[in-house]
Design an enzyme around this catalytic site. Structure first.
Site, PDB file in Angstrom:
ATOM      1  N   GLY A  63      -8.163  -6.960   5.063  1.00 43.28           N
ATOM      2  CA  GLY A  63      -8.979  -7.428   6.240  1.00 43.28           C
ATOM      3  C   GLY A  63      -8.698  -8.276   7.165  1.00 43.28           C
ATOM      4  O   GLY A  63      -8.917  -8.273   7.728  1.00 43.28           O
ATOM      5  N   CYS A 110      12.372 -36.745  -9.713  1.00 39.65           N
ATOM      6  CA  CYS A 110      10.839 -37.637 -10.267  1.00 39.65           C
ATOM      7  C   CYS A 110      10.166 -38.407  -8.592  1.00 39.65           C
ATOM      8  O   CYS A 110       9.475 -38.867  -8.888  1.00 39.65           O
ATOM      9  CB  CYS A 110      11.613 -39.044 -10.402  1.00 39.65           C
ATOM     10  SG  CYS A 110      12.183 -40.681  -9.210  1.00 39.65           S
ATOM     11  N   ARG A 154      -3.186   3.169   8.298  1.00 37.11           N
ATOM     12  CA  ARG A 154      -3.533   1.895   7.906  1.00 37.11           C
ATOM     13  C   ARG A 154      -2.386   0.802   8.053  1.00 37.11           C
ATOM     14  O   ARG A 154      -1.253   1.595   7.382  1.00 37.11           O
ATOM     15  CB  ARG A 154      -4.084   1.764   6.657  1.00 37.11           C
ATOM     16  CG  ARG A 154      -5.117   3.030   6.510  1.00 37.11           C
ATOM     17  CD  ARG A 154      -5.498   2.983   4.994  1.00 37.11           C
ATOM     18  NE  ARG A 154      -7.033   4.097   4.794  1.00 37.11           N
ATOM     19  CZ  ARG A 154      -7.916   3.420   4.248  1.00 37.11           C
ATOM     20  NH1 ARG A 154      -7.992   1.898   4.647  1.00 37.11           N
ATOM     21  NH2 ARG A 154      -8.732   4.619   4.607  1.00 37.11           N
ATOM     22  N   MET A 162      -5.546  -7.387   8.601  1.00 43.71           N
ATOM     23  CA  MET A 162      -5.149  -5.967   9.710  1.00 43.71           C
ATOM     24  C   MET A 162      -5.676  -5.293   9.478  1.00 43.71           C
ATOM     25  O   MET A 162      -7.026  -5.101   9.765  1.00 43.71           O
ATOM     26  CB  MET A 162      -3.703  -6.651   9.572  1.00 43.71           C
ATOM     27  CG  MET A 162      -2.797  -7.307   9.507  1.00 43.71           C
ATOM     28  SD  MET A 162      -1.066  -7.231   8.814  1.00 43.71           S
ATOM     29  CE  MET A 162      -1.287  -6.359   7.754  1.00 43.71           C
ATOM     30  N   TYR A 210      15.493 -32.364 -16.006  1.00 43.95           N
ATOM     31  CA  TYR A 210      14.385 -32.579 -16.056  1.00 43.95           C
ATOM     32  C   TYR A 210      13.859 -32.940 -15.331  1.00 43.95           C
ATOM     33  O   TYR A 210      14.530 -33.085 -13.792  1.00 43.95           O
ATOM     34  CB  TYR A 210      13.999 -33.830 -17.451  1.00 43.95           C
ATOM     35  CG  TYR A 210      13.752 -35.309 -16.834  1.00 43.95           C
ATOM     36  CD1 TYR A 210      13.697 -35.633 -15.799  1.00 43.95           C
ATOM     37  CD2 TYR A 210      15.312 -36.254 -17.341  1.00 43.95           C
ATOM     38  CE1 TYR A 210      13.314 -37.552 -15.503  1.00 43.95           C
ATOM     39  CE2 TYR A 210      15.320 -36.766 -16.157  1.00 43.95           C
ATOM     40  CZ  TYR A 210      14.677 -37.340 -15.793  1.00 43.95           C
ATOM     41  OH  TYR A 210      15.153 -39.267 -15.260  1.00 43.95           O
ATOM     42  N   SER A 255      18.104 -39.559 -11.206  1.00 43.87           N
ATOM     43  CA  SER A 255      17.423 -39.087 -10.859  1.00 43.87           C
ATOM     44  C   SER A 255      16.980 -38.846  -9.260  1.00 43.87           C
ATOM     45  O   SER A 255      17.020 -39.687  -8.317  1.00 43.87           O
ATOM     46  CB  SER A 255      15.805 -39.897 -11.521  1.00 43.87           C
ATOM     47  OG  SER A 255      14.809 -39.659 -11.500  1.00 43.87           O
ATOM     48  N   ARG A 270      -3.797  -1.245  -6.560  1.00 43.83           N
ATOM     49  CA  ARG A 270      -2.289  -2.188  -6.632  1.00 43.83           C
ATOM     50  C   ARG A 270      -3.223  -3.135  -8.007  1.00 43.83           C
ATOM     51  O   ARG A 270      -3.746  -3.451  -8.599  1.00 43.83           O
ATOM     52  CB  ARG A 270      -3.233  -2.794  -5.159  1.00 43.83           C
ATOM     53  CG  ARG A 270      -3.771  -3.799  -5.288  1.00 43.83           C
ATOM     54  CD  ARG A 270      -4.519  -4.014  -3.796  1.00 43.83           C
ATOM     55  NE  ARG A 270      -5.375  -4.893  -3.704  1.00 43.83           N
ATOM     56  CZ  ARG A 270      -6.434  -4.777  -2.159  1.00 43.83           C
ATOM     57  NH1 ARG A 270      -5.494  -4.597  -0.713  1.00 43.83           N
ATOM     58  NH2 ARG A 270      -7.470  -5.156  -2.267  1.00 43.83           N
ATOM     59  N   HIS A 305      -0.773 -41.089   2.181  1.00 44.40           N
ATOM     60  CA  HIS A 305      -0.646 -41.886  -0.121  1.00 44.40           C
ATOM     61  C   HIS A 305      -2.003 -41.375  -0.519  1.00 44.40           C
ATOM     62  O   HIS A 305      -1.681 -41.461  -1.583  1.00 44.40           O
ATOM     63  CB  HIS A 305      -0.655 -43.524   0.338  1.00 44.40           C
ATOM     64  CG  HIS A 305      -1.132 -44.570   0.006  1.00 44.40           C
ATOM     65  ND1 HIS A 305      -1.758 -44.882  -0.536  1.00 44.40           N
ATOM     66  CD2 HIS A 305      -0.006 -45.019  -1.193  1.00 44.40           C
ATOM     67  CE1 HIS A 305      -1.893 -45.543  -1.639  1.00 44.40           C
ATOM     68  NE2 HIS A 305      -0.903 -46.228  -1.843  1.00 44.40           N
ATOM     69  N   LYS A 321       1.280  -1.414   0.105  1.00 42.80           N
ATOM     70  CA  LYS A 321      -0.154   0.236  -0.377  1.00 42.80           C
ATOM     71  C   LYS A 321       1.151   0.810  -0.082  1.00 42.80           C
ATOM     72  O   LYS A 321       0.790   2.011  -1.047  1.00 42.80           O
ATOM     73  CB  LYS A 321      -1.114  -0.037   1.431  1.00 42.80           C
ATOM     74  CG  LYS A 321      -1.730   1.127   1.381  1.00 42.80           C
ATOM     75  CD  LYS A 321      -2.991   1.302   2.499  1.00 42.80           C
ATOM     76  CE  LYS A 321      -3.374  -0.257   2.039  1.00 42.80           C
ATOM     77  NZ  LYS A 321      -4.595  -0.575   3.685  1.00 42.80           N
TER      78      LYS A 321
END
Length: 902
Positions: free
Chosen positions: A100, A857, A91, A102, A877, A789, A335, A451, A22
Site C-alpha cells: 500500500g 558489553c 504496478r 506505492m 561473546y 570487552s 510472495r 537513560h 513482485k
C-alpha cells in the site's frame, strides 16, 4: 548498454534486487508454468537512474516498446486497439514488500475508442465502462496527483442519486455518465484532457510509480521497517485479466496456511465480479475462499493445486493474489507471506515436521524481534481503555499503577504492595531505585536510547518516553495532560508496544513464553493452560531456541548489577555476567560516602574511613553476586561514573550559599563544599574525570573495589564454590594507564591469596575498549590485558562525537528523516564507522595474543542486527540486559546458520 527491461520469462525469484519482489516472483511462477498473464518488468536500476537525474533513461522507451510488442504478439492484441484492445496494469514492486505504500494503475490502454472495442469483445458494455471509469479515477489520483476524494465523492453522489448502495448496481449508462464526470474533474484540476494515447498513459504511469518511491508514506514505512532508501522500485507491466467481467469472474487473496496460527488449510477471501483493489479496499463484504468451491469448483481445485505447488517450491507459507476471468484462473502475484510473531515460530516448526525445511532453516526463518514480541505482557485487547496521550514506544510491555513522581514515592508504594508507574520529565542514574520497584517508566522527554529507555529495557520494564503532552510538576506532584490534572491518587496504564497512555486500570495478561524462558518448558505449558495454540507456540519456541544454543558460536552473557538481576540472567540462559556496573552500587544511601571520599584530602582519616566503609559494602555486593554466578565468569567494571553524578548540584549549592549570605547565616561547611564542587565542575563530564582517570587521580578507589572482589572470591573458595571474577578497567586510552592499575590489582590478588590461603590465580584483569584510541592501539593494550570487552555505547559516543542523552531527542528525528541514519547508531551498531574500530580492535588484539578473550558489553549486544556483525568479526561473546538474553541466544544461532548458508 544497461538492460532495463526483462520479460517475465527471463527472470526468477533470485533476482529481487533487480526485479523487485513482485517481478521476481511473477518470473518464478512463469518459470513454473503457472497461468501468469504475459508481461515484463522494468528494473530497480531504471528507477534509481530516474531518481538521480529526475529523467527517465532515454533507452528505456525503446526497451519497453520491444517488450510490449512481445506481449502483444503473445496475446494477439495491440495496446489500446479500437477493436480488440490489449490492456495492461502498471504496478510497483520493490525488493522488500511495502504493502500500500506505492502506486498501481489498472486498465491502461482504455480510451474513448477502445472502450467500445472492449465492450464488443467482452459482450458486456457495463464491464467496459466500469473499467474505463476505474482507469480515469486511478490515473487521476496516482499519475496526475488529483485529490482522490473528488472522484469518490462523485461516485457516491451518483449512487445516492440512483438510490443504490453498491458500485455493481450502477448501469452501463450510469457509468458512461460517470466517465464524463471524471474526465471533467481531470480537465478542471489539471487544465488538460485525460490522455487518449495508450502509450502516453503507460509512460506517464511508469514515471508515477518511480516517483512514488519517495512519497512521504513510503519513506515513513521504510524508516520503520529499516528498508534502505536507495533501493528504488521495479515496475511491472502485466496484461490485464478481469475479475469484474460478470458471472464466472472474480478476484481473491489466499494463504497457503493461516498467517495467524500457521495451520494448513483453506484461508483467504474471494469477491465475485470484482477487481483486486475491491478486495483490499473492503468496499464489499468478501466470501471465504472455501465458498469458491461451491461457486466454481474447477477453478477452486486448480487454485488449491497451485497453492500446494507454490508452498512446496518456496518451502514456506505463501500469500497469493488471483483472478478468475470467465472461469479461467490467472495468478497475479505470490510472495512469502507476512505473519504474526507467533505464527512465524509455529510455521517454522510445522515445516520441519512436514520435512519441507531443516532445523537450521527453521532457525533462520524466525527473528529476535519476533521473540521479543512474544516475551512481553500485553493489555487485554477485550478490555475498555480511556486513551489520554501517546509517547515513544521505548520498551515493550504493559504496565499499570499509581503515579509515582520520585524514588521515595515509588518505594513507599512498593512497601505497601501498591503497583506504580514512575513518571518523570526524564530519568538519570539517581532514579534507579524508583525504576526498580515501579511497574514501568513514563517520561516527557527522551528517546529510545535515553537513560530511561536503556535501563528499562535492561530490567525488562515497560517504558514510554518523550510523551510531550505531559506537563510534569514534580514538586507539586501533578501531571497535566490537555488540561486534565493527574495526581498520585490516579492510576495510569502505559503500553510499551504502541506508546499509548491510558487513564485508569487496564487488565494485563502474562506471556507463557516468558514463563517458559524463566522457568522451563513444563512451566510454560502450564501457563498456556488448555489453549492448544499457545501450547504449540511454547513448544515451537523451545524447539528453536534449543537448536540455536546447539549451533551458535557466540556465547551470551548478561549485564547485571544485583543478585536479583544475576539470577534472572541465569534463568534466561546467560552463561555469565559480561558487565557488572559498580557505580550503580554507590547510589542512594551510599552516595554520600563517595562524595566524602572525593572531597576529602588525600590520605586523610576522612577519606580512609569512607574507603573502608565502601569496601565493606562492596565485599557483600560481590559476595552475593559471585555466589549466584558460581562457576560462571563475572566481569566487574571498576567504578566509571561521570564525576558530577556523585557531587552536589552546583546550581543548588550556589543558591543555598547566596541565600545564606543574604540572611547572614552562612555555614562554613557549605562554603567549603561550594569551593570544592566548583573545582571539580566539568563542562563535559562524559569526557572528563571518570573511569581509569578517576582511579589514578584518587588512589585507593579502585584498590578498595579490587580488594573487596578478591576477598569475596576468597570467602566463596573457602566454602568450596568456584567464583570466576574478572576485573575490567574502564575508559583506558593508554597502555601505561592499564599497566598502573594492573600492577595494583596483581599486588592485591597476591596479598589476599597469601593472607587467606586460597588460590585466586583465576582472577583476570582486562580493559574496556570504549575509546577510538584503545581500539587502534589494542595490540599494545593486549600486552597488559587478559581480556577486552568492547563498550559500544561509549565507543559510539566518542566516534560520532555525540552525547547520547543530549542529542537523541533533539536532532535525531531530523537525521532519521533526512536519511543520515537508517536507524539510531545507539540502537544498532554503525558497522561502517564504529564497527570498523571493533573489527580493527579484534585484529590488533589477536595479533599480540591470538587466544585473548573478546566480548561486547554495550546495549548493541542484545540488538539482532549487531549480533550478526559481532559473530562475523569473531568476538567470543556478547553481553546484554537479562531480558534480552534469549533474543541474543536466538540471534547468535541464526548468525551461525546464516553464515554457513552464505
Amino acid at each position: 548498454m544497461v538492460k532495463y527491461v526483462y520479460d517475465f520469462s527471463e527472470g526468477d525469484k533470485s533476482m529481487k534486487d533487480l526485479l523487485g519482489g513482485k517481478g521476481a516472483n511473477l518470473a518464478e511462477m512463469t518459470k513454473l508454468g503457472l497461468p501468469v498473464p504475459p508481461g515484463f518488468t522494468i528494473t530497480t536500476e531504471a528507477c534509481r537512474a530516474y531518481l538521480k537525474d529526475s529523467l527517465v533513461p532515454e533507452s528505456l522507451a525503446t526497451e519497453v516498446t520491444a517488450a510490449l510488442r512481445g506481449v502483444e504478439d503473445q496475446m494477439e492484441r495491440t495496446l489500446g486497439d479500437p477493436d480488440n484492445p490489449l490492456l495492461v496494469s502498471v504496478r510497483s514492486g520493490a525488493k522488500f514488500s511495502m504493502p500500500g505504500m506505492m502506486e498501481t494503475v489498472l486498465n491502461i490502454g482504455l480510451n474513448d475508442q477502445s472502450v467500445l472495442g472492449l465492450a464488443k469483445i467482452s459482450g458486456n458494455e457495463r464491464f467496459a465502462w466500469d473499467s474505463y471509469r476505474r482507469l480515469i479515477q486511478m490515473f487521476g489520483k496516482t499519475v496526475l496527483d488529483i485529490d482522490g476524494d473528488l472522484f469518490s465523492d462523485a461516485l457516491d453522489s451518483l449512487k445516492a442519486e440512483r438510490g443504490v448502495t453498491g458500485d455493481t448496481e450502477l448501469t452501463a449508462e450510469d457509468l458512461k455518465g460517470l466517465v464524463v464526470t471524471f474526465k471533467k474533474i481531470v480537465s478542471e484540476q489539471k487544465g488538460m484532457d485525460f490522455p487518449q494515447d495508450p502509450r502516453a498513459q503507460m509512460d506517464m504511469a511508469i514515471e508515477a510509480v518511480f516517483r512514488s518511491w519517495n512519497t512521504e508514506r513510503a519513506r515513513i514505512y521504510r524508516r520503520r521497517e529499516r528498508i534502505p532508501h536507495d533501493l528504488g522500485t521495479a515496475v511491472n507491466i502485466c496484461t490485464m485479466v478481469f475479475g469484474n467481467m460478470g458471472e464466472g469472474s472474480g478476484t481473491g487473496v489466499c494463504f497457503t496456511r493461516d498467517p495467524s496460527s500457521g495451520h494448513s488449510g483453506v484461508y483467504g477471501d474471494y469477491l465475485e465480479n470484482a477487481q483486486g483493489e475491491d478486495v483490499v479496499a473492503g468496499i464489499r463484504n468478501t466470501l471465504s475462499l472455501a465458498d469458491l468451491e461451491d461457486i466454481d469448483k474447477a477453478s477452486y481445485d486448480k487454485l488449491r493445486g497451485i497453492m500446494r505447488k507454490l508452498e512446496t517450491h518456496y518451502r514456506d507459507m505463501c500469500d497469493i493474489e488471483f483472478t478468475i476471468e470467465r472461469g479461467k484462473l490467472w495468478m497475479l502475484q505470490t510472495r512469502v507471506g507476512k505473519r504474526t510473531a507467533a505464527a512465524a515460530f509455529r510455521i517454522a516448526i510445522q515445516l520441519v515436521e512436514e520435512k519441507l525445511i531443516t532445523r537450521d532453516e527453521a532457525l533462520a526463518r524466525v527473528t529476535g524481534d519476533q521473540l521479543t514480541q512474544l516475551m512481553f505482557p500485553q493489555f487485554d485487547q477485550k478490555a475498555s481503555k480511556e486513551f489520554v496521550a501517546r509517547g515513544m514506544a521505548a520498551s515493550p510491555g504493559a504496565a499499570v499503577g499509581k503515579i509515582a513522581f520520585d524514588n521515595a514515592q515509588a518505594e513507599a508504594f512498593s512497601a505497601k504492595g501498591v503497583k506504580c508507574v514512575l513518571v518523570r520529565r526524564e530519568t538519570n542514574p539517581d532514579d534507579l531505585p524508583g525504576m526498580v520497584v515501579a511497574e514501568g517508566v513514563l517520561t516527557a522527554r527522551g528517546g529510545k536510547t535515553s537513560h530511561a529507555a536503556v535501563v528499562a529495557r535492561g530490567m525488562g520494564k515497560t517504558c514510554v518516553c518523550g510523551a510531550e503532552a505531559l506537563e510534569i510538576n514534580a514538586e507539586a506532584r501533578t501531571v497535566t495532560i490537555d488540561g486534565r490534572v493527574f495526581t498520585s491518587d490516579d492510576t495510569i496504564a502505559i503500553d510499551g508496544q504502541t506508546g499509548e497512555i491510558f487513564s485508569g486500570d487496564v487488565p494485563v495478561t502474562d506471556s507463557p513464553v516468558t514463563t517458559y524462558l524463566a522457568e522451563g518448558l513444563e512451566a510454560g505449558l502450564a501457563a498456556a493452560g488448555a489453549d492448544e495454540g499457545t501450547r504449540e507456540l511454547v513448544k515451537a519456541v523451545d524447539f528453536i531456541l534449543t537448536h540455536a544454543d546447539k549451533v551458535r558460536r557466540l556465547r551470551v552473557r548478561a549485564n547485571a548489577d544485583t543478585p536479583a538481576d544475576s539470577r534472572r540472567s541465569i534463568e534466561f540462559g546467560a552463561e555469565g555476567i559480561g558487565l557488572c556496573r559498580t557505580e550503580h552500587m554507590f547510589l542512594g544511601s551510599r552516595r554520600p560516602l563517595v562524595e566524602r571520599a572525593i572531597l576529602s584530602a588525600p590520605g586523610s582519616d576522612e577519606r580512609t574511613a569512607a574507603f573502608a566503609e565502601l569496601e565493606k559494602l562492596q565485599r557483600q555486593d560481590f559476595l552475593e553476586m559471585l555466589e549466584v554466578m558460581d562457576g560462571k565468569s563475572m566481569t566487574v567494571r571498576l567504578i566509571d561514573p561521570p564525576l558530577h553524578e556523585f557531587m552536589p548540584a552546583l546550581s543548588e549549592l550556589e543558591i543555598k550559599v547566596a541565600v545564606a549570605k543574604a540572611t547572614g547565616e552562612v555555614d562554613p561547611a557549605d562554603e567549603r563544599m561550594l569551593m570544592e564542587v566548583r573545582r571539580f565542575h566539568e563542562q563535559n563530564p562524559m569526557l572528563g574525570l571518570r573511569g581509569v582517570r578517576l582511579g589514578i587521580y584518587l588512589p585507593g578507589l579502585f584498590a578498595l573495589q579490587m580488594r573487596a572482589l578478591c576477598e569475596a572470591a576468597a570467602d566463596l573458595v573457602a566454602k568450596g564454590l568456584d567464583p570466576k571474577p574478572e576485573i575490567m578497567v574502564p575508559l583506558v586510552g593508554s597502555v601505561r594507564e592499564l599497566q598502573l592499575i594492573r600492577e595494583e590489582g596483581e599486588a592485591i590478588i597476591a596479598e589476599v591469596q597469601e593472607a587467606r590461603g586460597v588460590n585466586l590465580s583465576g582472577v583476570t584483569i582486562g580493559a574496556m575498549i570504549e575509546l577510538p584510541r584503545a581500539a587502534m592501539t589494542a595490540e599494545d593494550l593486549a600486552e597488559e590485558a587478559d581480556f577486552f570487552s568492547f563498550g559500544t555505547n561509549d565507543l559510539t559516543q566518542t566516534v560520532w562525537g555525540f552525547s547520547r542523552d543530549d542529542v537523541e531527542g533533539v536532532f535525531f528525528p531530523q537525521y532519521l528523516e533526512a536519511g543520515i541514519f537508517g536507524v539510531s547508531p545507539f540502537e544498532s551498531i554503525d558497522v561502517h564507522g564504529v564497527g570498523t574500530l571493533v573489527r580493527e580492535g579484534v585484529t590488533r588484539a589477536r595479533s599480540t595474543k591470538p587466544g585473548i578473550k573478546l566480548g561486547v558489553c554495550g546495549e548493541h549486544g542484545g540488538d539482532p542486527a549487531s549480533i550478526h556483525f559481532f559473530h562475523e568479526v569473531g568476538v567470543d561473546y556478547v553481553s546484554c540486559s537479562p531480558f534480552r538474553v534469549p533474543v541474543a541466544r536466538l540471534e547468535a544461532g541464526r548468525a551461525a546458520v546464516l553464515t554457513e548458508e552464505s
